[in-house]
Each structure stands twice: as structure tokens, then as C-alpha cells.
Design an enzyme around this catalytic site. Structure first.
Site, short mmCIF file in Angstrom:
data_model
loop_
_atom_site.label_atom_id
_atom_site.label_comp_id
_atom_site.label_asym_id
_atom_site.label_seq_id
_atom_site.Cartn_x
_atom_site.Cartn_y
_atom_site.Cartn_z
N THR A 1 -11.91 5.97 10.45
CA THR A 1 -11.98 5.43 11.82
C THR A 1 -11.55 6.48 12.85
O THR A 1 -11.77 6.29 14.03
CB THR A 1 -11.09 4.16 11.96
OG1 THR A 1 -9.86 4.39 11.30
CG2 THR A 1 -11.77 2.96 11.38
N ASP B 1 -13.84 14.61 -4.76
CA ASP B 1 -13.94 15.88 -5.49
C ASP B 1 -15.19 15.79 -6.37
O ASP B 1 -15.96 14.83 -6.26
CB ASP B 1 -12.66 16.09 -6.33
CG ASP B 1 -12.35 17.57 -6.56
OD1 ASP B 1 -13.30 18.34 -6.82
OD2 ASP B 1 -11.18 17.94 -6.50
N LYS C 1 -7.52 8.14 -1.59
CA LYS C 1 -8.83 8.58 -1.05
C LYS C 1 -9.38 9.80 -1.77
O LYS C 1 -9.59 10.87 -1.16
CB LYS C 1 -8.74 8.86 0.45
CG LYS C 1 -8.27 7.70 1.30
CD LYS C 1 -8.36 8.03 2.78
CE LYS C 1 -7.93 6.89 3.68
NZ LYS C 1 -6.49 6.62 3.65
N ARG D 1 2.94 -0.98 10.84
CA ARG D 1 4.03 -1.07 11.81
C ARG D 1 4.37 -2.46 12.32
O ARG D 1 5.56 -2.74 12.54
CB ARG D 1 3.75 -0.10 12.96
CG ARG D 1 3.98 1.35 12.53
CD ARG D 1 3.28 2.33 13.42
NE ARG D 1 1.84 2.25 13.27
CZ ARG D 1 0.97 3.00 13.93
NH1 ARG D 1 1.39 3.87 14.80
NH2 ARG D 1 -0.33 2.87 13.71
N ASP E 1 -3.42 4.34 -2.12
CA ASP E 1 -4.41 4.81 -1.13
C ASP E 1 -4.44 6.33 -1.12
O ASP E 1 -3.83 6.96 -0.27
CB ASP E 1 -3.99 4.23 0.23
CG ASP E 1 -4.90 4.63 1.37
OD1 ASP E 1 -6.03 5.06 1.12
OD2 ASP E 1 -4.46 4.50 2.53
N LYS F 1 0.85 -1.20 0.00
CA LYS F 1 0.00 0.00 0.00
C LYS F 1 0.88 1.25 0.00
O LYS F 1 1.75 1.40 0.85
CB LYS F 1 -0.91 0.03 1.23
CG LYS F 1 -1.77 1.31 1.30
CD LYS F 1 -2.82 1.21 2.38
CE LYS F 1 -2.44 1.83 3.68
NZ LYS F 1 -2.40 3.30 3.71
O1 C5P Z 1 0.89 0.75 11.20
P1 C5P Z 1 -0.54 0.31 11.05
O2 C5P Z 1 -0.69 -1.20 10.94
O3 C5P Z 1 -1.44 0.90 12.10
O4 C5P Z 1 -0.97 0.90 9.63
C1 C5P Z 1 -2.29 0.81 9.15
C2 C5P Z 1 -2.39 1.51 7.84
O5 C5P Z 1 -3.75 1.56 7.46
C3 C5P Z 1 -1.91 2.97 7.83
O6 C5P Z 1 -1.40 3.23 6.52
C4 C5P Z 1 -3.17 3.74 8.08
O7 C5P Z 1 -3.13 5.04 7.54
C5 C5P Z 1 -4.20 2.90 7.34
N1 C5P Z 1 -5.57 3.04 7.79
C6 C5P Z 1 -5.97 2.81 9.09
N2 C5P Z 1 -7.28 2.94 9.43
C7 C5P Z 1 -8.19 3.30 8.52
C8 C5P Z 1 -7.81 3.52 7.21
C9 C5P Z 1 -6.48 3.40 6.87
O8 C5P Z 1 -5.15 2.46 9.94
N3 C5P Z 1 -9.45 3.36 8.87
#
Ligand code: C5P
Length: 232
Positions: A119, A64, A61, A211, A59, A32
Site C-alpha cells: 500500500t 526469492d 513477505k 497502534r 509476516d 502478527k
Molecule cells: O498500527 P497499524 O494498525 O497501522 O498497524 C498495521 C500493521 O499492518 C503494521 O504491522 C503494518 O506494517 C501492516 N501493514 C499495513 N499495510 C499493509 C500491509 C501491512 O499497515 N498494506
């Protein structure tokens, strides 16, 4: 379209990203690319990662007017991304335009999904700032139905909502779910988390993991652990 693990490459530069991906000498993960990396490194980063054999979820998003979104999607279709997204809040008309823009001349299209409510949006901020006075689960489900009506393939949602979305929109409607952590790990800033194994049980189609893989001592081993729990 099978279940898969998508690694959120939330890095600030092309160099950092490629150094990270160099570690994966076996199975090439679905990757991603988010706004930070795309705005820093430009479309070249997409070409380069594609050329290395990875599938890409871009990603960005989009949100517009329909005409602008349609034209932007036409550009992304040419870049040959495998998955991309819009905000369902842009309305059904905007999502239909996105689908049109993304559809290639031969009728094929990358996977197109929508964000329902972020979220980070709470019930309180949705009511106070957006003036939407309905329970957030209902809003998410209704936006998912709009997404389906517009001809899109699925939504980004919490793994805990995946069952609800499938009930409302059918089993073939895709759920792409971040907020995944190993049972023995910390949650970082995610508040509602689930393990890869549990996400599989609930019915997520793709998990987005950042992460727990990118910051792991051994990212390849962490990725393989996700695949083992979620895909195999
Ligand atoms: O590091 P982590 O596992 O928390 O990363 C989750 C990824 O998913 C990040 O790129 C974050 O921006 C994305 N994301 C999220 N929750 C959402 C939409 C996207 O954590 N509702």
C-alpha cells in the site's frame, strides 16, 4: 476459518512483546509477528507466543527464487505458525513453491497469503519504478487472481478492496486487511482507513490492528472493542 482480529505486535524486543501479551488473561488474541520483531528475537519468539496459546501470523513477505522460498517455507511449517505470506510479485511459480514447502506430510498447511502491491506503492511509483503501466486496482486484482491460481488462500489488501477481491476470486478467498481505525481515533500514517464494523460489512475475513490496540491506554479494552465490532 472464521472472522478474527489480528494484533500487529510491532515491538522491538521479546520483553516488550511478552509484557504486552501478559495483559490478555481472557481470550488469547491472534498475533502478527513482523520482520522487526522476528529479526530481533528469532524463532524463539514464535515458540514462546505459541506456547502461551496464541495463533500466529508470521509476516515475513518472502520473495526469492522458487527453490529458496520452498525450503524456507518448510522451516516455517515446522515452527507451526498459523498464517504466513509471500509477495505475489515473485510469480505464480514462486507461490506454488511456497505452498509446497508449507504443506506438511499429512497434507495440512498453515494459511498462506500474498501481498499484491504494497500500500506504500503509488500509481506513480509503480509506473515510474516498476514499469507497470496499468491502473493499480487492476494490478491488485490480477495479482490476487495469480495468487488463487497458485493455490494460496488469500491476499493482504485494504479493507476498501476486499469486495473487489472477493468478486474476482470468490467469497472463500481470504482478505486480510490492515488500515483499521476506530471512528473516533486518529489515522496515524495510514491514509485509507476503515472502522472494524465497516470492514466487516465490506467482507474482510481478518483485520490486522496495530497502534489502536498496542498504544491504547487499555489495550485489552481496545482489543475487545475490535472483536465486538468485527467478530460478534
Ligand atoms: O498500527 P497499524 O494498525 O497501522 O498497524 C498495521 C500493521 O499492518 C503494521 O504491522 C503494518 O506494517 C501492516 N501493514 C499495513 N499495510 C499493509 C500491509 C501491512 O499497515 N498494506
Amino acid at each position: 476459518m472464521g472472522r478474527d482480529v489480528i494484533i500487529a505486535c510491532d515491538f522491538a524486543s521479546k520483553e516488550e512483546t511478552l509484557t504486552f501479551l501478559d495483559k490478555f488473561t481472557g481470550r488469547k488474541p491472534f498475533v502478527k509477528i513482523g520482520m522487526e520483531l522476528y529479526y530481533a528475537a528469532g524463532p524463539e519468539i514464535v515458540k514462546e507466543i505459541k506456547a502461551r496459546g496464541h495463533q500466529i501470523f508470521l509476516d515475513l513477505k518472502l520473495h526469492d527464487i522458487p527453490n529458496t522460498v520452498e525450503k524456507a517455507m518448510r522451516v516455517l511449517a515446522k515452527m507451526d505458525v498459523d498464517m504466513t505470506n509471500v509477495h505475489a510479485g515473485g510469480t505464480i511459480k514462486m507461490m506454488e513453491a511456497a505452498r509446497r514447502g508449507l504443506t506438511r506430510e499429512d497434507g495440512t498447511s498453515p494459511i498462506l497469503i500474498a501481498v499484491t502491491q504494497l500500500t506504500s506503492t503509488s500509481q506513480e511509483s509503480m509506473e515510474h519504478d516498476l514499469l507497470i503501466e496499468r491502473p493499480i486496482a487492476e494490478v491488485v486484482t490480477e495479482y490476487a487472481k495469480n495468487t488463487k491460481a497458485a493455490g494460496l488462500d488469500g491476499v493482504v489488501c485494504s479493507p476498501l478492496e476486499a469486495g473487489l477481491i472477493h468478486e474476482a476470486c470468490g467469497r472463500d478467498f481470504l482478505t486480510i486487511t490492515p488500515g483499521v481505525r476506530f471512528a473516533d481515533a486518529k489515522a496515524d500514517d495510514q491514509s485509507r482507513v476503515t472502522t472494524p464494523a465497516r470492514a466487516k460489512e465490506i467482507g474482510s475475513d481478518y483485520i490486522v490492528v496495530g497502534r489502536p490496540i498496542t498504544q491504547a491506554e487499555d489495550p485489552v479494552a481496545a482489543y475487545e472493542r475490535c472483536v465486538k465490532e468485527f467478530v460478534d
